[in-house]
Design an enzyme around this catalytic site. Structure first.
Site, mmCIF file in Angstrom:
data_model
loop_
_atom_site.group_PDB
_atom_site.id
_atom_site.type_symbol
_atom_site.label_atom_id
_atom_site.label_comp_id
_atom_site.label_asym_id
_atom_site.label_seq_id
_atom_site.Cartn_x
_atom_site.Cartn_y
_atom_site.Cartn_z
ATOM 1 N N ASN A 16 -36.288 -62.469 50.835
ATOM 2 C CA ASN A 16 -34.866 -62.737 51.037
ATOM 3 C C ASN A 16 -34.096 -61.650 50.300
ATOM 4 O OD1 ASN A 16 -32.269 -63.677 51.136
ATOM 5 N ND2 ASN A 16 -32.629 -65.444 49.778
ATOM 6 N N TRP A 17 -33.584 -60.718 51.067
ATOM 7 C CA TRP A 17 -32.897 -59.576 50.445
ATOM 8 C C TRP A 17 -31.499 -59.945 49.959
ATOM 9 C CZ3 TRP A 17 -34.115 -54.765 54.084
ATOM 10 C CH2 TRP A 17 -35.499 -54.559 54.110
ATOM 11 N N LYS A 18 -31.036 -61.123 50.294
ATOM 12 C CA LYS A 18 -29.691 -61.580 49.913
ATOM 13 C C LYS A 18 -28.663 -60.512 50.302
ATOM 14 C CE LYS A 18 -31.750 -64.116 46.117
ATOM 15 N NZ LYS A 18 -31.480 -65.062 45.046
ATOM 16 N N HIS A 32 -30.169 -72.310 51.903
ATOM 17 C CA HIS A 32 -30.430 -71.677 50.607
ATOM 18 C C HIS A 32 -29.455 -72.237 49.566
ATOM 19 C CE1 HIS A 32 -30.834 -68.654 47.470
ATOM 20 N NE2 HIS A 32 -31.995 -68.339 48.019
ATOM 21 N N GLU A 61 -27.847 -70.881 47.281
ATOM 22 C CA GLU A 61 -26.608 -70.116 47.080
ATOM 23 C C GLU A 61 -25.583 -70.499 48.139
ATOM 24 O OE1 GLU A 61 -28.484 -66.246 46.954
ATOM 25 O OE2 GLU A 61 -29.370 -66.768 45.026
ATOM 26 N N GLU A 72 -37.288 -74.482 46.317
ATOM 27 C CA GLU A 72 -36.691 -73.491 45.417
ATOM 28 C C GLU A 72 -35.879 -74.212 44.346
ATOM 29 O OE1 GLU A 72 -36.501 -69.387 47.393
ATOM 30 O OE2 GLU A 72 -34.613 -70.399 47.787
ATOM 31 N N GLY A 87 -33.522 -66.336 40.661
ATOM 32 C CA GLY A 87 -32.834 -65.182 40.098
ATOM 33 C C GLY A 87 -32.670 -65.231 38.586
ATOM 34 N N SER A 141 -38.022 -66.750 41.247
ATOM 35 C CA SER A 141 -38.547 -65.733 40.323
ATOM 36 C C SER A 141 -40.040 -65.484 40.511
ATOM 37 C CB SER A 141 -38.234 -66.111 38.871
ATOM 38 O OG SER A 141 -36.835 -66.190 38.671
ATOM 39 N N GLY A 148 -36.942 -63.408 46.299
ATOM 40 C CA GLY A 148 -35.665 -62.708 46.260
ATOM 41 C C GLY A 148 -35.818 -61.340 45.622
ATOM 42 N N GLY A 149 -35.551 -61.271 44.320
ATOM 43 C CA GLY A 149 -35.513 -59.988 43.614
ATOM 44 C C GLY A 149 -36.736 -59.117 43.830
HETATM 45 C C1 PEP Z 1 -34.385 -66.650 46.627
HETATM 46 O O1 PEP Z 1 -33.309 -66.104 46.688
HETATM 47 O O2 PEP Z 1 -34.746 -67.364 47.561
HETATM 48 C C2 PEP Z 1 -35.206 -66.423 45.439
HETATM 49 C C3 PEP Z 1 -36.277 -67.153 45.290
HETATM 50 O O3 PEP Z 1 -34.802 -65.452 44.544
HETATM 51 P P1 PEP Z 1 -35.625 -64.874 43.275
HETATM 52 O O4 PEP Z 1 -37.025 -64.606 43.754
HETATM 53 O O5 PEP Z 1 -34.892 -63.648 42.894
HETATM 54 O O6 PEP Z 1 -35.601 -65.938 42.236
#
Ligand code: PEP
Length: 257
Positions: A9-11, A96, A98, A168, A174, A214, A235-236
């Site tokens: 997930n590049w957000k 998600h 967010e 999640e 994040g 994470s 994500g990251g």
């Molecule tokens: C996400 O945005 O779905 C996510 C899991 O982010 P991160 O891996 O950065 O925690």
């Protein structure tokens, strides 16, 4: 046996050039579909076409991060399911945290999106997860139950073949804080039992449940070894090939029952 699935997930990250560079780099290291792992990347809307072209013919599928549930028409600023399909999306992330927290998405809205995508043949990665306050108040399972029931309202068992769940925990997204393997396994098992009671044992056994929060090279293997963890939503660590590839490799070698 459930096939592992690792999705990036590049957000709201990358620009046109860096998106294509990242996608091309991934296509190079995953040049063909992997036997044990499905891989997808979900870039921002403006880069879907270019990223789709960069990963075409490789082992990396294209996904989107959101969609609107209505058919194309007067919805300024929104993107229709038909548009995602037209540029080659094989997945869409819905619900998600967010979008729930920042954009105010409710389970009722998410369910409209889930149902519309499934009706039009676009598979869904449905995110659920509790906040830190909810976990500390021992509300994790109740929150998951509410989100699952609300987001999957109206979804029949036969459509569940096109749904992947992503657990999640909001406090792990994040933040660099990852759920322990026990916390992840326990939540995943709870979700699988929920699927069994809402649907049936076959749906529960077949539905992939990803962990997100994470995930990185250092913790991927231990999380992915859990019996009810069927992959990762990342994500990251999906923003660099060198960070994402070890997670894919960990999924490739994780043991599955
Ligand atoms: C996400 O945005 O779905 C996510 C899991 O982010 P991160 O891996 O950065 O925690």
């Amino acid at each position: 046996m459930r096939k592992m699935f690792v999705a990036g997930n590049w957000k709201m990250n990358t620009l046109a050039q860096s998106a294509v560079e990242l996608a091309s780099g991934l296509a190079q290291v995953v040049p063909a579909r992997l036997a044990n792992v499905d891989v997808a990347v979900c870039p921002p809307f403006p880069f879907l076409s270019a990223v789709g072209a960069a990963v075409a013919g490789s082992g990396v599928d294209l996904g989107a991060q959101n969609v609107w549930f209505e058919k194309p028409g007067a919805y300024t600023g929104e993107v229709a399911i038909e548009m995602l399909a037209d540029v080659g999306c094989r997945w869409v992330i819905l619900g998600h945290s967010e979008r729930r927290a920042i954009l105010g998405e409710t389970d009722a809205l998410i369910s409209k999106k889930v149902n519309a995508c499934l009706a039009k043949g676009l598979p869904v990665i449905l995110c659920v997860g509790e906040t830190l306050a909810e976990r500390q108040a021992n509300q994790t399972e109740a929150v998951l139950n509410t989100q699952m029931a609300g987001s999957l309202a109206g979804v029949e068992a036969s459509a569940m073949a096109h749904v992947v769940i992503a657990y999640e925990p909001v406090w792990a997204i994040g933040t660099g804080v990852t759920a322990t393997t026990e916390q992840a396994q326990s939540a995943h098992l709870h979700l699988r039992k929920w699927l069994e009671s809402r649907y049936n044992p076959a749906v529960a056994a077949a539905t992939r449940i990803l962990y997100g929060g994470s995930v990185k090279a250092q913790n991927a293997a231990s999380l992915l070894e859990q019996p009810d963890v069927d992959g990762a939503l990342v994500g990251g660590a999906s923003l660099k090939v060198d960070d994402f590839l070890p997670i894919i490799r960990a999924a490739e070698t994780a043991r599955k029952s």
